[in-house]
Design a protein around this motif. Structure first.
Motif, PDB file in Angstrom:
ATOM      1  N   ARG A  17       2.361   7.919  -0.686  1.00 49.91           N
ATOM      2  CA  ARG A  17       3.522   6.604  -0.673  1.00 49.91           C
ATOM      3  C   ARG A  17       3.926   6.485  -2.068  1.00 49.91           C
ATOM      4  O   ARG A  17       3.274   6.410  -2.925  1.00 49.91           O
ATOM      5  N   VAL A  18       5.094   6.212  -2.051  1.00 47.62           N
ATOM      6  CA  VAL A  18       5.976   5.943  -3.253  1.00 47.62           C
ATOM      7  C   VAL A  18       6.145   4.539  -3.299  1.00 47.62           C
ATOM      8  O   VAL A  18       6.867   3.721  -2.903  1.00 47.62           O
ATOM      9  N   PRO A  19       5.526   3.935  -4.503  1.00 47.27           N
ATOM     10  CA  PRO A  19       5.799   2.394  -4.777  1.00 47.27           C
ATOM     11  C   PRO A  19       7.012   2.351  -5.531  1.00 47.27           C
ATOM     12  O   PRO A  19       7.690   3.198  -6.363  1.00 47.27           O
ATOM     13  N   LEU A  20       7.807   1.188  -5.185  1.00 45.94           N
ATOM     14  CA  LEU A  20       9.284   0.833  -5.752  1.00 45.94           C
ATOM     15  C   LEU A  20       8.954  -0.614  -6.268  1.00 45.94           C
ATOM     16  O   LEU A  20       8.809  -1.354  -5.522  1.00 45.94           O
ATOM     17  N   ILE A  21       9.019  -0.689  -7.506  1.00 46.70           N
ATOM     18  CA  ILE A  21       8.803  -2.091  -8.338  1.00 46.70           C
ATOM     19  C   ILE A  21      10.270  -2.642  -8.442  1.00 46.70           C
ATOM     20  O   ILE A  21      11.036  -2.115  -9.029  1.00 46.70           O
ATOM     21  N   ILE A  22      10.345  -3.753  -7.984  1.00 44.31           N
ATOM     22  CA  ILE A  22      11.752  -4.336  -7.882  1.00 44.31           C
ATOM     23  C   ILE A  22      11.727  -5.602  -8.828  1.00 44.31           C
ATOM     24  O   ILE A  22      10.722  -6.878  -8.302  1.00 44.31           O
ATOM     25  N   ASN A  23      12.363  -6.028  -9.766  1.00 43.98           N
ATOM     26  CA  ASN A  23      12.457  -7.370 -10.289  1.00 43.98           C
ATOM     27  C   ASN A  23      13.851  -8.092  -9.913  1.00 43.98           C
ATOM     28  O   ASN A  23      14.799  -7.388  -9.846  1.00 43.98           O
ATOM     29  N   TYR A  24      13.623  -9.266  -9.312  1.00 45.90           N
ATOM     30  CA  TYR A  24      14.839  -9.851  -9.199  1.00 45.90           C
ATOM     31  C   TYR A  24      14.728 -11.400  -9.597  1.00 45.90           C
ATOM     32  O   TYR A  24      13.669 -11.972  -9.594  1.00 45.90           O
ATOM     33  N   ASN A  25      15.834 -12.014  -9.721  1.00 40.95           N
ATOM     34  CA  ASN A  25      15.943 -13.519 -10.239  1.00 40.95           C
ATOM     35  C   ASN A  25      17.363 -13.901  -9.627  1.00 40.95           C
ATOM     36  O   ASN A  25      18.277 -13.191  -9.187  1.00 40.95           O
TER      37      ASN A  25
ATOM     38  N   GLN B 218       8.726 -10.495  -8.783  1.00 41.99           N
ATOM     39  CA  GLN B 218       8.554  -9.146  -8.950  1.00 41.99           C
ATOM     40  C   GLN B 218       7.901  -8.778  -7.492  1.00 41.99           C
ATOM     41  O   GLN B 218       6.737  -9.378  -7.248  1.00 41.99           O
ATOM     42  N   GLU B 219       8.145  -7.943  -6.952  1.00 44.94           N
ATOM     43  CA  GLU B 219       7.716  -7.116  -5.530  1.00 44.94           C
ATOM     44  C   GLU B 219       7.507  -5.718  -5.667  1.00 44.94           C
ATOM     45  O   GLU B 219       8.465  -4.912  -6.311  1.00 44.94           O
ATOM     46  N   THR B 220       6.521  -5.257  -4.758  1.00 44.95           N
ATOM     47  CA  THR B 220       6.270  -3.677  -4.663  1.00 44.95           C
ATOM     48  C   THR B 220       6.545  -3.343  -3.512  1.00 44.95           C
ATOM     49  O   THR B 220       5.703  -3.957  -2.526  1.00 44.95           O
ATOM     50  N   LEU B 221       7.547  -2.636  -3.111  1.00 44.87           N
ATOM     51  CA  LEU B 221       7.577  -2.045  -1.658  1.00 44.87           C
ATOM     52  C   LEU B 221       7.333  -0.417  -1.797  1.00 44.87           C
ATOM     53  O   LEU B 221       7.274   0.075  -2.874  1.00 44.87           O
ATOM     54  N   TYR B 222       7.134   0.069  -0.592  1.00 43.68           N
ATOM     55  CA  TYR B 222       6.646   1.421  -0.605  1.00 43.68           C
ATOM     56  C   TYR B 222       7.547   2.087   0.316  1.00 43.68           C
ATOM     57  O   TYR B 222       7.920   1.726   1.502  1.00 43.68           O
ATOM     58  N   ILE B 223       7.973   3.614   0.225  1.00 43.86           N
ATOM     59  CA  ILE B 223       8.441   4.360   1.249  1.00 43.86           C
ATOM     60  C   ILE B 223       7.289   5.608   1.559  1.00 43.86           C
ATOM     61  O   ILE B 223       6.703   5.913   0.363  1.00 43.86           O
TER      62      ILE B 223
END
Length: 394
Positions: A354-362, A374-379
């Motif tokens: 599982r590869v984590p994708l760290i996303i920052n957004y405002n 900030q959210e962490t999504l996975y592929i």
């Protein structure tokens, strides 16, 4: 010696009798009347000056001389330093009345702590150059603050902001800034405005409804310097846009003298809800480690309010290297809508599947409140064997 003392005593008695007879003669032929004819301003205001005029008339048939007029100022009235309390009128002729009466004018300072209402001021006069004095009666000066000020001290509401379609409590704190009681206070929210022209009448309804009460609340009275709070339950319309809304208010009240007041004010409330913005993996063509591919991240607005100026960043990590720009600007997303951010990345060949994708957004809500998340999504990635098994190696 006894005869001399007796003679002196008789002389004194005769003098007293003569004076009494003389005063009686004056009193019977001189009829002084004093009346307060004007105060300016009316009413007088605490902390300022008031000019007071009396008229002195002689309704008797005889003249009188050596007339002196004197004021006896006491709280809340005073004369400026150097101003004399006495005025020498001199002679007043018999039948000197009406427009021919003598006008006596004084200028008083009204104390800042003067109480509203009728305040007594004393005077006296003398017909014999100050030997004896007479008080004609009681006189009153009307005092009132320039404005009986009822101030909106504070406006608050909960929740803040007001969510569309949900109840909120609006609290209005009123402060009596006058120095006397204010009563019969009516506070009205003008949720419907009327625009009338020569040919038509238009009704404009604000995006609010009262709940449980009418749009008017009543307070019996508020003491000097005191505060009281009224509460309204409001419901913004379910489809009310997130924004700052101005609500006109009318306040009516009376002072202790029975004077009625009416003032119009405007308060502002913010309508809006917390944005619900959810990032999701929309699609990807990366299924194996050590592969370059594209990842589409969808930002779904699940809230009732719009968002704007959305800026997204995909962070590099030990798992991924961002080949494309790491920052994507998406701008505005309406309620119940979405936008997609596209990234090209390389997935490192690590042991994890599982590869984590760290996303920052405002972004901002419609009322320009800023949110940073900030959210962490996975592929999921697979080995070559697994990818072939699942038909993902094409």
């Amino acid at each position: 010696m006894k005869k001399e003392m007796k003679s002196i005593g008789i002389l004194c008695v005769m003098m007293i009798v003569c004076a009494a007879v003389s005063l009686a003669a004056i009193s019977s032929s001189v009829d002084i009347d004093v009346s307060l004819i004007n105060q300016n301003p009316d009413p007088a205001e605490p902390g300022k000056y008031v000019e007071v005029k009396w008229k002195v008339e002689n309704a008797g048939s005889s003249n009188t001389e050596n007339v002196i007029f004197e004021v006896l100022p006491k709280f809340p009235f005073s004369l400026d330093p150097g101003e004399s309390a006495t005025q020498k009128i001199g002679s007043i002729w018999g039948r000197q009345i009406g427009d021919n009466g003598v006008i006596v004018t004084y200028r008083f300072k009204v104390d800042e702590n003067a109480v509203e209402g009728q305040n007594e001021i004393e005077i006296r006069y003398s017909l014999d150059n100050g030997v004896s004095w007479q008080k004609p009666g009681k006189f009153y000066i009307n005092i009132r603050t320039h404005d009986a000020i009822l101030n909106i001290k504070k406006v608050s509401y909960s929740p803040d902001p007001m969510p569309p379609g949900k109840k909120a409590i609006l609290s209005i704190e009123l402060e009596n800034m006058a120095d006397s009681l204010l009563k019969d206070i009516k506070i009205s929210l003008n949720l419907i405005t009327v625009l009338q022209t020569a040919t038509s009448i238009t009704y404009n309804e604000l995006s609010f409804s009262t709940f449980g009460t009418t749009n008017q609340q009543v307070i019996k009275n508020i003491g000097a310097g005191k505060t009281k709070t009224v509460e309204f339950t409001l419901i913004p319309d379910p489809d009310a846009a997130s924004d700052v809304y101005k609500i006109p208010i009318t306040i009516e009240y009376s002072d202790e003298l029975g004077t009625n007041y009416s003032k119009s004010e405007v308060i502002s409330v913010i309508v809006g809800d917390e944005p619900i913005l959810e990032p999701l993996i929309a699609s990807t063509n990366i299924y194996k480690k050590g592969q370059v591919g594209e990842i589409d991240i969808s930002f779904v607005n699940k809230g009732t309010t719009d968002v704007k100026l959305l800026d997204v960043e995909l962070k590099e990590s030990d798992y991924v290297k961002v080949i494309s720009s790491a920052n994507v600007y998406l701008g505005n997303i309406d309620s119940d809508d979405y936008e997609i951010a596209e990234f090209k990345v390389y997935v490192n060949d690590l042991d994890d599947s599982r590869v984590p994708l760290i996303i920052n957004y405002n972004y901002l809500d419609p009322n320009n409140n800023r949110y940073e998340e900030q959210e962490t999504l996975y592929i999921d990635v697979y080995s070559n064997k697994e990818a072939k098994k699942y038909g993902l190696d094409g």
